[in-house]
Scaffold this motif. Structure first.
Motif, PDB file in Angstrom:
ATOM      1  N   TRP A 115       0.830  -1.208   0.000  1.00 43.83           N
ATOM      2  CA  TRP A 115       0.000   0.000   0.000  1.00 43.83           C
ATOM      3  C   TRP A 115       0.860   1.252   0.000  1.00 43.83           C
ATOM      4  CZ3 TRP A 115      -4.517  -0.497  -1.859  1.00 43.83           C
ATOM      5  CH2 TRP A 115      -5.302  -1.608  -1.593  1.00 43.83           C
ATOM      6  N   GLU A 116       1.999   1.211   0.678  1.00 43.18           N
ATOM      7  CA  GLU A 116       2.858   2.394   0.660  1.00 43.18           C
ATOM      8  C   GLU A 116       3.466   2.599  -0.723  1.00 43.18           C
ATOM      9  OE1 GLU A 116       6.508   4.227   3.207  1.00 43.18           O
ATOM     10  OE2 GLU A 116       4.649   3.652   4.204  1.00 43.18           O
ATOM     11  N   SER A 119       0.688   4.135  -2.688  1.00 40.99           N
ATOM     12  CA  SER A 119       0.436   5.505  -2.248  1.00 40.99           C
ATOM     13  C   SER A 119       1.532   6.449  -2.741  1.00 40.99           C
ATOM     14  CB  SER A 119       0.347   5.537  -0.717  1.00 40.99           C
ATOM     15  OG  SER A 119       0.211   6.855  -0.257  1.00 40.99           O
ATOM     16  N   TRP A 120       2.782   6.023  -2.617  1.00 47.86           N
ATOM     17  CA  TRP A 120       3.891   6.860  -3.072  1.00 47.86           C
ATOM     18  C   TRP A 120       3.836   7.058  -4.582  1.00 47.86           C
ATOM     19  CZ3 TRP A 120       9.085   5.539  -0.174  1.00 47.86           C
ATOM     20  CH2 TRP A 120       8.924   5.789   1.192  1.00 47.86           C
ATOM     21  N   GLN A 122       1.052   7.063  -6.408  1.00 47.24           N
ATOM     22  CA  GLN A 122      -0.072   7.964  -6.629  1.00 47.24           C
ATOM     23  C   GLN A 122       0.331   9.413  -6.377  1.00 47.24           C
ATOM     24  OE1 GLN A 122      -4.229   6.868  -5.308  1.00 47.24           O
ATOM     25  NE2 GLN A 122      -3.765   8.409  -3.782  1.00 47.24           N
ATOM     26  N   HIS A 159      -5.236   7.164 -11.526  1.00 50.36           N
ATOM     27  CA  HIS A 159      -4.436   6.283 -10.661  1.00 50.36           C
ATOM     28  C   HIS A 159      -4.983   4.859 -10.567  1.00 50.36           C
ATOM     29  CE1 HIS A 159      -3.670  10.428  -8.870  1.00 50.36           C
ATOM     30  NE2 HIS A 159      -2.695  10.143  -9.709  1.00 50.36           N
TER      31      HIS A 159
END
Length: 193
Positions: A115-116, A119-120, A122, A159
């Motif tokens: 998920w990180e 997220s990064w 995105q 995204h």
């Protein structure tokens, strides 16, 4: 892609397919000349990925928090074993050392890393492909959940293709190699958000 960060579990499930898969992925990456950057552990799927890659003559770089080295779970057979102060620094090093990310089955730590990375991507901290190897249908629900977030409107259209999934390594790598980076949030205008 010269190196890929491989996220996976440090546990060894009872079902032997998971350890076999991890070994095959390490071997498959090495055979393609792709180095492995991973969590630096010698246990579970992590250790199997590293062993598979090393046995096939591949490069293996481990990134492990100091506390885990002291717990004697570190894999000292890595070409390079990088000790870091904590998990945030570990994930930053994965990003700095790799040209993309491959997630295999795992638990909470593996999900945190996946998920990180998403997220990064995105946000725009990196523009590398984020791959998910959905072996044995392990990630079916996660893929559905990601689609639900997009359908509801929590993942912007720009995204929605960050997460790249496939059921085998050749297909996943082909999709990752053809990945076109999206427009990150940092480069979007307010009206696009």
């Amino acid at each position: 892609m010269k190196r890929l960060a491989v996220y996976c579990g440090s546990a060894s499930p009872e079902d032997p397919r998971y350890l076999e898969l991890a070994t095959e992925i390490g071997q498959g990456l090495a055979e393609r000349g792709i180095g492995v950057v991973y969590g630096g552990g010698r246990l579970g799927l992590m250790g199997a990925v590293a062993k598979g890659a090393k046995d096939a003559g591949g490069e293996v770089i481990g990134v492990i928090p100091d506390a885990l080295i002291k717990s004697e779970v570190a894999n000292h057979d890595c070409d390079e074993l990088i000790a870091v102060s904590g998990m945030h620094e570990r994930k930053q090093r994965f990003t700095d050392l790799s040209d993309g990310f491959v997630t295999l089955p795992g638990g909470v730590g593996t999900m945190d890393e996946l998920w990180e990375a998403m997220s990064w991507a995105q946000l725009g901290y990196h523009s590398d492909p984020v791959g998910l190897l959905n072996a044995f249908g392990f990630f079916d629900d996660l893929i559905s959940f990601n689609a639900k977030m997009a359908a509801v409107g929590f993942v912007r259209p720009a995204h929605q293709n960050i997460l790249i999934s496939a059921t085998d390594l050749p297909e996943l790598l082909a999709k990752m190699e053809s990945y076109t980076p999206h427009t990150p949030i940092f480069k979007m205008k307010a009206e696009d958000l």
